[in-house]
Design a protein around this motif. Structure first.
Motif, PDB file in Angstrom:
ATOM      1  N   LEU A 130      11.285   3.349  15.847  1.00 61.13           N
ATOM      2  CA  LEU A 130      10.066   3.044  16.813  1.00 61.13           C
ATOM      3  C   LEU A 130       8.716   3.529  15.599  1.00 61.13           C
ATOM      4  O   LEU A 130       9.160   4.483  14.867  1.00 61.13           O
ATOM      5  CB  LEU A 130       9.998   3.945  17.832  1.00 61.13           C
ATOM      6  N   LEU A 131       7.771   2.872  15.570  1.00 64.08           N
ATOM      7  CA  LEU A 131       6.548   3.297  15.129  1.00 64.08           C
ATOM      8  C   LEU A 131       5.436   3.260  16.063  1.00 64.08           C
ATOM      9  O   LEU A 131       5.259   1.979  16.449  1.00 64.08           O
ATOM     10  CB  LEU A 131       6.079   2.610  13.724  1.00 64.08           C
ATOM     11  N   ILE A 132       4.963   4.192  16.405  1.00 64.15           N
ATOM     12  CA  ILE A 132       3.961   4.292  17.656  1.00 64.15           C
ATOM     13  C   ILE A 132       2.565   4.857  17.195  1.00 64.15           C
ATOM     14  O   ILE A 132       2.429   5.793  16.497  1.00 64.15           O
ATOM     15  CB  ILE A 132       4.158   5.141  18.762  1.00 64.15           C
ATOM     16  N   ASP A 139      19.457   9.000  20.110  1.00 62.64           N
ATOM     17  CA  ASP A 139      19.520   8.509  18.363  1.00 62.64           C
ATOM     18  C   ASP A 139      18.407   7.661  17.824  1.00 62.64           C
ATOM     19  O   ASP A 139      18.790   7.345  16.596  1.00 62.64           O
ATOM     20  CB  ASP A 139      20.966   8.102  18.365  1.00 62.64           C
ATOM     21  N   LYS A 140      17.421   7.236  18.558  1.00 63.83           N
ATOM     22  CA  LYS A 140      16.429   6.621  17.783  1.00 63.83           C
ATOM     23  C   LYS A 140      15.696   7.347  17.088  1.00 63.83           C
ATOM     24  O   LYS A 140      15.646   8.658  17.086  1.00 63.83           O
ATOM     25  CB  LYS A 140      15.393   5.773  18.981  1.00 63.83           C
ATOM     26  N   VAL A 165      14.416  11.139  20.919  1.00 67.18           N
ATOM     27  CA  VAL A 165      14.151  10.449  19.882  1.00 67.18           C
ATOM     28  C   VAL A 165      14.228  11.726  18.607  1.00 67.18           C
ATOM     29  O   VAL A 165      13.656  12.789  18.909  1.00 67.18           O
ATOM     30  CB  VAL A 165      12.973   9.948  19.813  1.00 67.18           C
ATOM     31  N   MET A 166      14.740  11.278  17.362  1.00 65.31           N
ATOM     32  CA  MET A 166      14.208  11.993  16.266  1.00 65.31           C
ATOM     33  C   MET A 166      13.197  11.503  15.704  1.00 65.31           C
ATOM     34  O   MET A 166      12.825  10.578  15.323  1.00 65.31           O
ATOM     35  CB  MET A 166      15.409  11.922  15.380  1.00 65.31           C
ATOM     36  N   LEU A 183      16.792   5.391   8.560  1.00 64.96           N
ATOM     37  CA  LEU A 183      17.381   4.548   9.421  1.00 64.96           C
ATOM     38  C   LEU A 183      18.316   3.951   8.563  1.00 64.96           C
ATOM     39  O   LEU A 183      19.595   3.763   8.971  1.00 64.96           O
ATOM     40  CB  LEU A 183      16.290   3.448   9.935  1.00 64.96           C
ATOM     41  N   ASP A 184      18.500   3.862   7.134  1.00 66.42           N
ATOM     42  CA  ASP A 184      19.356   3.165   6.256  1.00 66.42           C
ATOM     43  C   ASP A 184      20.533   4.070   6.032  1.00 66.42           C
ATOM     44  O   ASP A 184      21.528   3.799   6.205  1.00 66.42           O
ATOM     45  CB  ASP A 184      18.889   3.034   4.879  1.00 66.42           C
TER      46      ASP A 184
END
Length: 202
Positions: free
Chosen positions: A78-80, A115-116, A146-147, A188-189
């Motif tokens: 996510l990017l908020i 785990d997001k 979320v991390m 994420l990779d």
């Protein structure tokens, strides 16, 4: 590109001409340059009532909350981007996340957040750039499992921060946004090296 991380991007504002929506667009483009598959949404397309337990009990989960949950399930990151209202994240952002965490039958909405990985940014006309609310946004997401990456981007004096070409005026700010986006993609990779084309771990 099938194994690229999938990242959901949105702003906690639906105002026309929102600085945070503009910043979210720039962040989405930056994430794509670093190899992510990005879905950018406008919360105006997902209108939700103010969370009400009686409404939920009577009518169940709103359809727009289900749509958002389905989107979240398809993304690892996510990017908020969110404005700061009196030092806090926007009611729109909080209400959206509250509905997204609600169960839908046997399915746990809260489990969708586990785990997001997220990055948060904020733009504000003031001198602090939304810094006060960023800590609370990070805390809120952390409470959901979320991390959240450290070193969020706060963009002060947002009315003067964007050039005529739409990009950020200051090179140092562009570099900070680039570093945050690169870190989100690389994290994420590392966490999902074997994800398949659906964006979900086997």
């Amino acid at each position: 590109m099938s194994d690229s991380p999938r990242i959901l991007v949105f702003a906690g504002s639906t105002r026309r001409g929102s600085h945070n929506s503009h910043l979210a667009r720039l962040a989405a483009a930056c994430l794509e340059r670093h190899g992510a598959r990005v879905t950018r949404i406008d919360l105006k397309d997902y209108p939700l009532p103010l969370y009400d337990g009686d409404l939920e009990a009577a009518e169940g989960l709103p359809a727009q909350a289900r749509r958002l949950q389905a989107l979240l399930a398809e993304h690892q990151g996510l990017l908020i981007a969110s404005p700061e209202y009196n030092g806090f994240p926007t009611p729109l952002l909080k209400n959206t996340l509250d509905w997204m965490t609600r169960p839908d039958g046997e399915r746990s909405g809260l489990a969708l957040f586990a785990d997001k990985v997220a990055a948060v940014v904020a733009a504000s006309p003031g001198a602090l750039g939304g810094m006060r609310s960023l800590g609370l946004t990070r805390q809120l997401l952390g409470n959901l499992g979320v991390m959240v990456l450290p070193n969020p981007l706060a963009l002060p004096r947002a009315a003067q921060a964007f050039g005529e070409d739409g990009d950020l005026e200051e090179q140092a700010v562009r570099e900070r946004l680039d570093a945050l986006c690169r870190r989100l993609v690389s994290t994420l990779d590392r966490l999902h090296p074997d994800d398949d084309a659906s964006g979900e771990s086997p």
